[in-house]
Design a protein around this motif. Structure first.
Motif, PDB file in Angstrom:
ATOM      1  N   ALA A   7       0.825  -1.224   0.000  1.00  0.00           N
ATOM      2  CA  ALA A   7       0.000   0.000   0.000  1.00  0.00           C
ATOM      3  C   ALA A   7       0.854   1.268   0.000  1.00  0.00           C
ATOM      4  N   LEU A   8       1.873   1.322   0.841  1.00  0.00           N
ATOM      5  CA  LEU A   8       2.714   2.522   0.911  1.00  0.00           C
ATOM      6  C   LEU A   8       3.524   2.703  -0.370  1.00  0.00           C
ATOM      7  N   ASP A   9       4.014   1.592  -0.939  1.00  0.00           N
ATOM      8  CA  ASP A   9       4.727   1.678  -2.218  1.00  0.00           C
ATOM      9  C   ASP A   9       3.791   2.162  -3.317  1.00  0.00           C
ATOM     10  N   LEU A  10       2.550   1.693  -3.293  1.00  0.00           N
ATOM     11  CA  LEU A  10       1.563   2.135  -4.276  1.00  0.00           C
ATOM     12  C   LEU A  10       1.394   3.650  -4.202  1.00  0.00           C
ATOM     13  N   ILE A  11       1.227   4.172  -2.999  1.00  0.00           N
ATOM     14  CA  ILE A  11       1.040   5.622  -2.843  1.00  0.00           C
ATOM     15  C   ILE A  11       2.253   6.379  -3.374  1.00  0.00           C
ATOM     16  N   SER A  12       3.442   5.943  -2.995  1.00  0.00           N
ATOM     17  CA  SER A  12       4.672   6.597  -3.467  1.00  0.00           C
ATOM     18  C   SER A  12       4.781   6.534  -4.993  1.00  0.00           C
ATOM     19  N   ASN A  13       4.476   5.365  -5.557  1.00  0.00           N
ATOM     20  CA  ASN A  13       4.550   5.209  -7.015  1.00  0.00           C
ATOM     21  C   ASN A  13       3.507   6.051  -7.736  1.00  0.00           C
ATOM     22  N   LEU A  14       2.326   6.204  -7.134  1.00  0.00           N
ATOM     23  CA  LEU A  14       1.308   7.067  -7.733  1.00  0.00           C
ATOM     24  C   LEU A  14       1.787   8.511  -7.781  1.00  0.00           C
ATOM     25  N   ARG A  15       2.400   8.959  -6.705  1.00  0.00           N
ATOM     26  CA  ARG A  15       2.911  10.339  -6.656  1.00  0.00           C
ATOM     27  C   ARG A  15       4.009  10.573  -7.687  1.00  0.00           C
TER      28      ARG A  15
END
Length: 120
Positions: A58-66
């Protein structure tokens, strides 16, 4: 029409969220994994995404989205089971815009997203 993605491993959460949020006027996208969510967002970035804290990566997803082109414009809600400061700060550091407590219901989703759907 604004587009909203629900990234959650639980089918029932995505189903309930889809029903309620589509009634508010959102076009709904769904992802059962962080990988699926990122792949979909690389093709077509939603305006809003709800990311379940329990989702693998989940945290990697958020970072990758940004990090995506126009990724700074997406509104990311980090969905947590309890208001745990450590978990919430990790979400904020990764790039979450706001938080949503789980389990959510019609009232919570309507209060949180009705104004954003109207602005579509």
């Amino acid at each position: 029409m604004k587009r909203l993605m629900i990234a959650d491993g639980a089918d029932i959460v995505r189903k309930v969220g889809r029903r309620i949020l589509s009634e508010l006027g959102f076009e709904i996208m769904e992802a059962a994994s962080g990988r699926d969510a990122l792949l979909q967002c690389e093709r077509s970035l939603p305006d809003i995404i709800i990311v379940d804290a329990g989702l693998d990566g989940a945290l990697d997803l958020i970072s990758n989205l940004r990090a995506l082109p126009d990724g700074k414009t997406i509104r990311i809600y980090y969905c947590v089971v309890e208001a745990d400061l450590k978990t919430m700060m990790a979400g904020k550091r990764a790039g979450a815009s706001d938080f949503l407590l789980k389990p959510f219901d019609r009232t919570i989703l309507t209060q949180t997203f009705a104004d954003q759907a109207i602005a579509a």
